[in-house]
Design an enzyme around this catalytic site. Structure first.
Site, PDB file in Angstrom:
ATOM      1  N   ARG A 110       0.882  -1.171   0.000  1.00  0.00           N
ATOM      2  CA  ARG A 110       0.000   0.000   0.000  1.00  0.00           C
ATOM      3  C   ARG A 110       0.916   1.216   0.000  1.00  0.00           C
ATOM      4  O   ARG A 110       2.116   1.066   0.251  1.00  0.00           O
ATOM      5  CB  ARG A 110      -0.871  -0.013   1.244  1.00  0.00           C
ATOM      6  CG  ARG A 110       0.026  -0.130   2.462  1.00  0.00           C
ATOM      7  CD  ARG A 110      -0.679   0.048   3.714  1.00  0.00           C
ATOM      8  NE  ARG A 110       0.294   0.093   4.804  1.00  0.00           N
ATOM      9  CZ  ARG A 110      -0.038   0.364   6.030  1.00  0.00           C
ATOM     10  NH1 ARG A 110      -1.282   0.586   6.317  1.00  0.00           N
ATOM     11  NH2 ARG A 110       0.873   0.393   6.966  1.00  0.00           N
ATOM     12  N   GLU A 149      -1.001   8.142   4.905  1.00  0.00           N
ATOM     13  CA  GLU A 149       0.457   8.220   5.069  1.00  0.00           C
ATOM     14  C   GLU A 149       1.222   8.336   3.756  1.00  0.00           C
ATOM     15  O   GLU A 149       2.028   7.476   3.414  1.00  0.00           O
ATOM     16  CB  GLU A 149       0.959   7.023   5.878  1.00  0.00           C
ATOM     17  CG  GLU A 149       0.471   7.050   7.308  1.00  0.00           C
ATOM     18  CD  GLU A 149       1.285   6.164   8.232  1.00  0.00           C
ATOM     19  OE1 GLU A 149       1.896   5.208   7.753  1.00  0.00           O
ATOM     20  OE2 GLU A 149       1.288   6.456   9.445  1.00  0.00           O
ATOM     21  N   GLU A 302      -3.736   8.439  14.819  1.00  0.00           N
ATOM     22  CA  GLU A 302      -3.502   7.016  15.106  1.00  0.00           C
ATOM     23  C   GLU A 302      -2.530   6.902  16.268  1.00  0.00           C
ATOM     24  O   GLU A 302      -1.628   7.728  16.423  1.00  0.00           O
ATOM     25  CB  GLU A 302      -2.829   6.307  13.913  1.00  0.00           C
ATOM     26  CG  GLU A 302      -3.674   6.137  12.691  1.00  0.00           C
ATOM     27  CD  GLU A 302      -2.939   5.330  11.609  1.00  0.00           C
ATOM     28  OE1 GLU A 302      -1.953   4.627  11.935  1.00  0.00           O
ATOM     29  OE2 GLU A 302      -3.344   5.425  10.451  1.00  0.00           O
ATOM     30  N   GLU A 350      -0.324  -7.026   9.905  1.00  0.00           N
ATOM     31  CA  GLU A 350      -0.668  -6.353  11.159  1.00  0.00           C
ATOM     32  C   GLU A 350      -1.561  -7.187  12.076  1.00  0.00           C
ATOM     33  O   GLU A 350      -2.206  -6.666  12.976  1.00  0.00           O
ATOM     34  CB  GLU A 350      -1.320  -5.015  10.845  1.00  0.00           C
ATOM     35  CG  GLU A 350      -0.294  -4.071  10.243  1.00  0.00           C
ATOM     36  CD  GLU A 350      -0.832  -2.711   9.875  1.00  0.00           C
ATOM     37  OE1 GLU A 350      -2.044  -2.583   9.654  1.00  0.00           O
ATOM     38  OE2 GLU A 350      -0.025  -1.784   9.795  1.00  0.00           O
ATOM     39  N   HIS A 353      -0.734  -6.646  15.627  1.00  0.00           N
ATOM     40  CA  HIS A 353      -0.641  -5.261  16.088  1.00  0.00           C
ATOM     41  C   HIS A 353      -1.768  -5.039  17.106  1.00  0.00           C
ATOM     42  O   HIS A 353      -2.854  -5.593  16.967  1.00  0.00           O
ATOM     43  CB  HIS A 353      -0.829  -4.341  14.880  1.00  0.00           C
ATOM     44  CG  HIS A 353      -0.557  -2.900  15.141  1.00  0.00           C
ATOM     45  ND1 HIS A 353       0.714  -2.387  15.266  1.00  0.00           N
ATOM     46  CD2 HIS A 353      -1.394  -1.843  15.289  1.00  0.00           C
ATOM     47  CE1 HIS A 353       0.648  -1.084  15.471  1.00  0.00           C
ATOM     48  NE2 HIS A 353      -0.618  -0.732  15.493  1.00  0.00           N
TER      49      HIS A 353
HETATM   50  C1  GLA Z   1       0.374   3.291  10.122  1.00  0.00           C
HETATM   51  C2  GLA Z   1      -0.771   3.216   9.145  1.00  0.00           C
HETATM   52  C3  GLA Z   1      -1.842   2.260   9.535  1.00  0.00           C
HETATM   53  C4  GLA Z   1      -1.290   1.064  10.235  1.00  0.00           C
HETATM   54  C5  GLA Z   1      -0.530   1.522  11.414  1.00  0.00           C
HETATM   55  C6  GLA Z   1      -0.046   0.391  12.260  1.00  0.00           C
HETATM   56  O1  GLA Z   1       0.633   4.436  10.725  1.00  0.00           O
HETATM   57  O2  GLA Z   1      -1.325   4.447   8.797  1.00  0.00           O
HETATM   58  O3  GLA Z   1      -2.519   1.888   8.366  1.00  0.00           O
HETATM   59  O4  GLA Z   1      -0.496   0.356   9.375  1.00  0.00           O
HETATM   60  O5  GLA Z   1       0.581   2.252  10.990  1.00  0.00           O
HETATM   61  O6  GLA Z   1       0.483   0.869  13.419  1.00  0.00           O
END
Ligand code: GLA
Ligand code: ZN
Length: 672
Positions: A110, A149, A302, A350, A353
């Site tokens: 991505r 991001e 986030e 993830e 996570h």
């Molecule tokens: C990033 C992304 C998310 C995810 C998080 C995991 O900052 O924006 O999509 O992958 O990390 O911590």
């Protein structure tokens, strides 16, 4: 501030395309239990929403959005353009990026597209428009989140062509470019813009051409802004009253975030401190986020409610840690508390996570209980400090161009090859932060006149009116602190003619003859003139400028080496103010005592006296002033609020004078 927000948004990313309706219903119940009031979706669902070019199917999303409406949960709607569908990469391979090694990448990942690809932009704009049209009147839409991001660097033929055009716009003629880049070095003269190559490993320019690298980084930022605007301009048209942002990745070095965020309605930060980071680093980045739009409140878009999955050892967050870090983010300017993610992914990179709801799918976990506690506290706090700003009398200049020039361009020519801009900046920030002296991180375009003291360490590049602004700041009575590696190059990363620190020479009253980098095992000493600082000598390391004064007063001199006895700390009066020059990298004890001297002279005091490891900040909006008191110690300790009177928003307790703060706890104090 987020338009129309009436309380702190608490929630986060939710990716329910990985589970069925029954699980979604469980989540809704748990969200209510935890006080969740905002979800971000559908960040990664482009493939689901547009299964074929131009064929859209929003049934799944419509149903979900209805559920959120029924449950009175607000939505931060993401355009799903960070992960293009496989059909797009297959049909139009030009949307795939080329990496620094010159490899054309295949579909996958991505944020893995060429941000300059016209086809990518066309399809991204199309789905953004579909979503804007469809959901513009959805009552719970409170935020737009564009893609995710940004920060890829692409080296494909489209980018190369665009880069040449970008250079043409910047330099006009090839002769001018040759002069500004000083291509005479190594016989690099170019006769045509088409002879300019991207700085890749194919030609090694990414290591050996500081100027080309710098312009490439600037170009990537400008291209990424265009890519963001490609969607944001559409969203703006349909929903002028909805706040638009894109979340900033922890790899902030990839894009000039001052420029990027000038196109966003609010700064949105993905807050992922590494377990080994000290809290000064964490706080520095938060203050940087507040600084990006000149001190406006920002969003923590986030953070992980528990472990991050990319650490070599992905440690659990300890009990109370998420709460502490969340309030810390709010203490430094965040108006939101959002997680990645609300329910744990069931597969992929993830899957381990942290998440508020784990694979177990129930609320009987430590993390959920802690999350629910925080959710209810935030409910109670409501809108008290929304939009509130921080008043700082100390500014610290942070400059992406200097960073890039130092770390991504000049690294192969600098005396020290491992220079780390952020780590070095944090060394100057730490004593101020630990002393509870509010600091604004400010860009070179910022308003310096707000500050009494301006730290400008490693301000490598002078460009635009920066030098004039610094002169005016000191002339009018400000105190400037600058250091080694300052004023050395112009806006093209070309060394100044005349001695360093170039345009700052008359302001600092010194000139630099040589720079001596030290081995990690080596050090020197700063021998102080009597009465300057509490100690008679301090250590220093990393690099030592050999300098001469021309008007400045010597406050300390080196204790060792062939330049023993020559100045390493100077002070120069200029107009109504003064400029300090620190010629080396002093030890922590020096930086602490020096900060106390400089702030003391300028009449800047800590917010309140407090025990060690108690973090204090203050935010005010037009309704309230709130003091955040965070006790990072694992035992109870104190802060002394003098005659100021508060009510603790979490306990309703009245607070004044010397106050005990329980072990590893926070107080959110509204001033009376
Ligand atoms: C990033 C992304 C998310 C995810 C998080 C995991 O900052 O924006 O999509 O992958 O990390 O911590
Ligand atoms: Zn490209």
């Amino acid at each position: 501030m987020i338009k129309n927000a009436d309380r702190i948004y608490y929630g986060g990313d939710y990716n329910p395309d990985q589970w069925d309706d029954a699980a979604i219903d469980v989540d809704m119940k748990l969200f209510k239990e935890a006080g969740i009031n905002l979800v971000t979706l559908p960040v990664f669902s482009w493939a689901k929403l547009e299964p074929e070019e131009g064929v859209y199917d929003f049934t799944w999303l419509d149903k979900l959005m209805d559920k959120f409406l029924e449950n009175d949960i607000k939505v931060c709607l993401a355009t799903p353009t960070t992960a293009q569908p496989a059909w797009l990469s297959r049909k139009y391979p030009e949307v795939l990026p080329v990496d620094k090694q010159g490899r054309k990448r295949t579909h996958g990942m991505r944020v893995f597209f060429c941000y300059n690809s016209p086809k990518y932009r066309e399809r991204a704009a199309a789905i953004a428009e579909q979503m804007a049209k469809r959901y513009k009147d959805y009552p719970n839409l409170v935020l737009w989140h564009v893609a995710n991001e940004y920060g890829t660097h692409c080296y494909c033929p489209t980018c190369e062509k665009k880069f040449r055009q970008w250079l043409k716009n910047r330099y006009g003629t090839i002769e001018n470019l040759n002069e500004k880049w000083m291509t005479a070095f190594w016989g690099r003269t170019v006769y045509d813009f088409d002879e300019i190559m991207l700085p890749t490993e194919l030609n090694d320019d990414y290591r050996f051409n500081p100027t080309l690298n710098l312009d490439y980084m600037r170009f990537v930022t400008d291209s990424t802004i265009e890519c963001f605007e490609n969607e944001a301009s559409i969203l703006r048209k349909y929903t002028p009253n909805v706040t638009i942002q894109t979340n900033i990745s922890g790899h902030i070095e990839n894009l000039n975030q001052f420029k990027m965020t000038s196109h966003m309605d609010i700064v949105a930060w993905d807050h992922y401190p590494r377990p080994q980071d000290d809290k000064s680093m964490r706080a520095f980045k938060l203050d940087l986020m507040r600084g990006l739009k000149g001190g406006q409140s920002f969003m923590m878009q986030e953070q992980s409610p528990n472990q991050q999955n990319w650490q070599p050892v992905s440690k659990l967050k300890r009990p109370g840690e998420v709460r502490m870090i969340s309030y810390e983010a709010m203490a430094h300017g965040s108006d939101t508390c959002l997680y990645f993610q609300l329910r744990q992914s069931v597969a992929g990179q993830e899957m381990y996570h942290g998440a508020l709801i784990t694979h177990g799918g129930h609320g009987n976990t430590r993390v959920f209980r802690e999350g629910a506690r925080l959710g209810h506290e935030l409910e109670k706090i409501g809108d008290t400090f929304l939009g509130a700003t921080t008043r700082a009398e100390v500014g610290l200049i942070f400059d992406w161009d200097s960073w890039w020039a130092l770390e991504y361009g000049a690294v192969n020519c600098l005396p020290q090859k491992d220079f780390n801009y952020i780590k070095h900046m944090v060394r100057y920030y730490r004593p101020l932060f630990e002393g509870n002296i509010p600091v604004d991180i400010v860009g070179i375009g910022g308003d310096f006149s707000k500050y009494k003291v301006l730290y400008a360490p490693y301000l490598y590049m002078m460009q635009g009116d920066l030098s004039e602004k610094l002169h005016a700041f000191v002339e009018q009575g400000g105190t400037l602190v600058t250091t080694t590696l300052s004023g050395m190059v112009d806006e093209n990363s070309k060394a100044v003619f005349g001695d360093y620190p170039g345009l700052l020479r008359d302001l600092t009253g010194i000139w630099v003859e040589e720079i001596d980098p030290l081995e990690p095992s080596e050090g020197n000493r700063m021998v102080m003139e009597p009465g300057v600082l509490p100690e008679s000598a301090y250590g220093c390391e990393y690099q030592c400028d050999v300098i001469h004064t021309e008007g400045a007063e010597v406050l300390a001199a080196y204790g060792e080496d062939f330049y023993k006895g020559t100045p390493c700390l100077t002070e120069h009066t200029y107009g109504k103010g003064k400029a300090y020059y620190i010629a080396t990298d002093p030890d922590e004890a020096f930086l602490k005592d020096f900060a106390a001297r400089v702030c003391g002279e300028a009449g800047i005091r800590p917010l309140y006296p407090a025990a060690e490891n108690v973090e204090l900040t203050k935010r005010s909006n037009d309704r309230n002033t709130v003091v955040f008191a965070l006790n990072h110690n694992h035992e109870a300790t104190w802060a002394d609020f003098g005659t100021d009177r508060f009510v603790d928003l979490l306990t309703d307790r009245e607070v004044t004078g010397r106050t005990e703060i329980p072990a590893y706890d926070v107080m959110i104090l509204k001033q009376k």
